[in-house]
Design a protein around this motif. Structure first.
Motif, PDB file in Angstrom:
ATOM      1  N   PHE A  27       0.838  -1.192   0.000  1.00 52.67           N
ATOM      2  CA  PHE A  27       0.000   0.000   0.000  1.00 52.67           C
ATOM      3  C   PHE A  27       0.878   1.248   0.000  1.00 52.67           C
ATOM      4  O   PHE A  27       1.943   1.267   0.614  1.00 52.67           O
ATOM      5  CB  PHE A  27      -0.881   0.043   1.247  1.00 52.67           C
ATOM      6  CG  PHE A  27      -1.845  -1.094   1.361  1.00 52.67           C
ATOM      7  CD1 PHE A  27      -3.044  -1.076   0.687  1.00 52.67           C
ATOM      8  CD2 PHE A  27      -1.549  -2.192   2.160  1.00 52.67           C
ATOM      9  CE1 PHE A  27      -3.938  -2.120   0.804  1.00 52.67           C
ATOM     10  CE2 PHE A  27      -2.435  -3.240   2.275  1.00 52.67           C
ATOM     11  CZ  PHE A  27      -3.630  -3.199   1.595  1.00 52.67           C
ATOM     12  N   ASN A  28       0.391   2.294  -0.673  1.00 50.80           N
ATOM     13  CA  ASN A  28       1.054   3.594  -0.650  1.00 50.80           C
ATOM     14  C   ASN A  28      -0.020   4.676  -0.655  1.00 50.80           C
ATOM     15  O   ASN A  28      -0.796   4.769  -1.597  1.00 50.80           O
ATOM     16  CB  ASN A  28       1.993   3.752  -1.841  1.00 50.80           C
ATOM     17  CG  ASN A  28       2.903   4.944  -1.698  1.00 50.80           C
ATOM     18  OD1 ASN A  28       2.961   5.558  -0.637  1.00 50.80           O
ATOM     19  ND2 ASN A  28       3.603   5.278  -2.759  1.00 50.80           N
ATOM     20  N   ASP A  29      -0.088   5.462   0.405  1.00 47.72           N
ATOM     21  CA  ASP A  29      -1.098   6.515   0.577  1.00 47.72           C
ATOM     22  C   ASP A  29      -2.518   5.964   0.485  1.00 47.72           C
ATOM     23  O   ASP A  29      -3.406   6.601  -0.077  1.00 47.72           O
ATOM     24  CB  ASP A  29      -0.898   7.641  -0.432  1.00 47.72           C
ATOM     25  CG  ASP A  29       0.405   8.399  -0.195  1.00 47.72           C
ATOM     26  OD1 ASP A  29       0.822   8.477   0.978  1.00 47.72           O
ATOM     27  OD2 ASP A  29       0.989   8.880  -1.169  1.00 47.72           O
ATOM     28  N   GLY A  51      -8.667   2.253   2.378  1.00 52.03           N
ATOM     29  CA  GLY A  51      -7.590   3.156   2.007  1.00 52.03           C
ATOM     30  C   GLY A  51      -8.074   4.541   1.637  1.00 52.03           C
ATOM     31  O   GLY A  51      -7.369   5.538   1.847  1.00 52.03           O
ATOM     32  N   HIS A  52      -9.272   4.618   1.081  1.00 57.06           N
ATOM     33  CA  HIS A  52      -9.840   5.924   0.721  1.00 57.06           C
ATOM     34  C   HIS A  52     -10.165   6.730   1.976  1.00 57.06           C
ATOM     35  O   HIS A  52      -9.990   7.947   2.002  1.00 57.06           O
ATOM     36  CB  HIS A  52     -11.097   5.732  -0.131  1.00 57.06           C
ATOM     37  CG  HIS A  52     -11.719   7.004  -0.581  1.00 57.06           C
ATOM     38  ND1 HIS A  52     -11.120   7.847  -1.500  1.00 57.06           N
ATOM     39  CD2 HIS A  52     -12.890   7.594  -0.236  1.00 57.06           C
ATOM     40  CE1 HIS A  52     -11.901   8.893  -1.698  1.00 57.06           C
ATOM     41  NE2 HIS A  52     -12.988   8.758  -0.940  1.00 57.06           N
ATOM     42  N   GLN A  53     -10.637   6.054   3.032  1.00 50.88           N
ATOM     43  CA  GLN A  53     -10.985   6.738   4.280  1.00 50.88           C
ATOM     44  C   GLN A  53      -9.745   7.082   5.103  1.00 50.88           C
ATOM     45  O   GLN A  53      -9.701   8.123   5.749  1.00 50.88           O
ATOM     46  CB  GLN A  53     -11.931   5.872   5.111  1.00 50.88           C
ATOM     47  CG  GLN A  53     -13.284   5.719   4.483  1.00 50.88           C
ATOM     48  CD  GLN A  53     -14.176   4.764   5.251  1.00 50.88           C
ATOM     49  OE1 GLN A  53     -13.742   4.135   6.204  1.00 50.88           O
ATOM     50  NE2 GLN A  53     -15.417   4.659   4.820  1.00 50.88           N
ATOM     51  N   PHE A  56      -2.785   5.325   4.370  1.00 54.27           N
ATOM     52  CA  PHE A  56      -1.730   4.643   5.108  1.00 54.27           C
ATOM     53  C   PHE A  56      -0.747   4.045   4.128  1.00 54.27           C
ATOM     54  O   PHE A  56      -0.994   3.958   2.937  1.00 54.27           O
ATOM     55  CB  PHE A  56      -2.295   3.560   6.034  1.00 54.27           C
ATOM     56  CG  PHE A  56      -3.055   2.482   5.321  1.00 54.27           C
ATOM     57  CD1 PHE A  56      -2.427   1.322   4.911  1.00 54.27           C
ATOM     58  CD2 PHE A  56      -4.406   2.623   5.051  1.00 54.27           C
ATOM     59  CE1 PHE A  56      -3.122   0.328   4.248  1.00 54.27           C
ATOM     60  CE2 PHE A  56      -5.114   1.643   4.394  1.00 54.27           C
ATOM     61  CZ  PHE A  56      -4.470   0.488   3.987  1.00 54.27           C
ATOM     62  N   LYS A  57       0.392   3.653   4.647  1.00 51.76           N
ATOM     63  CA  LYS A  57       1.462   3.097   3.842  1.00 51.76           C
ATOM     64  C   LYS A  57       1.958   1.849   4.553  1.00 51.76           C
ATOM     65  O   LYS A  57       2.036   1.813   5.772  1.00 51.76           O
ATOM     66  CB  LYS A  57       2.591   4.133   3.742  1.00 51.76           C
ATOM     67  CG  LYS A  57       3.726   3.774   2.858  1.00 51.76           C
ATOM     68  CD  LYS A  57       4.721   4.919   2.829  1.00 51.76           C
ATOM     69  CE  LYS A  57       5.814   4.641   1.843  1.00 51.76           C
ATOM     70  NZ  LYS A  57       6.780   5.753   1.787  1.00 51.76           N
TER      71      LYS A  57
END
Length: 102
Positions: A27-29, A51-53, A56-57
């Motif tokens: 994951f990235n951003d 991830g939209h809410q 995180f990375k």
């Protein structure tokens, strides 16, 4: 005789030291950057929503165990996000290798 010991040591090293997750997600951003393995579409959709809410990375690895699947997160992913991912993880969505017979 020495070559048998050497081959045995190599096999043991291969079984213990090499990391073999069933699924690896980077994951990235908050967005999915890289996927290795089978990612069910419903789980992917839920990961994108999480991830939209929360941006995180980090990295998620899924390992197959005899009792089920084990999720391993990097320390970059917050504990609250880890719990949300565990809650949406499809334990029945992954196919076992081979046939299970009693």
């Amino acid at each position: 005789m020495m070559y048998v010991i050497l081959i045995g040591a190599i096999v043991i090293f291969w079984l213990v030291a090499i990391d073999r997750p069933v699924l690896k997600i980077k994951f990235n951003d908050g967005s999915i950057e890289q996927v290795k393995g089978h990612l069910p579409p419903g789980f992917k959709h839920n990961l994108q929503a999480i991830g939209h809410q929360n941006a995180f990375k980090g990295q998620l690895k899924v390992y197959a165990k005899r009792s089920g699947y084990h999720l391993k997160f990097t320390k970059d992913i917050p504990k609250s996000v880890q719990q949300r991912i565990r809650n949406v993880f499809p334990h029945n969505g992954f196919k076992a290798k081979g046939s299970k017979r009693a």
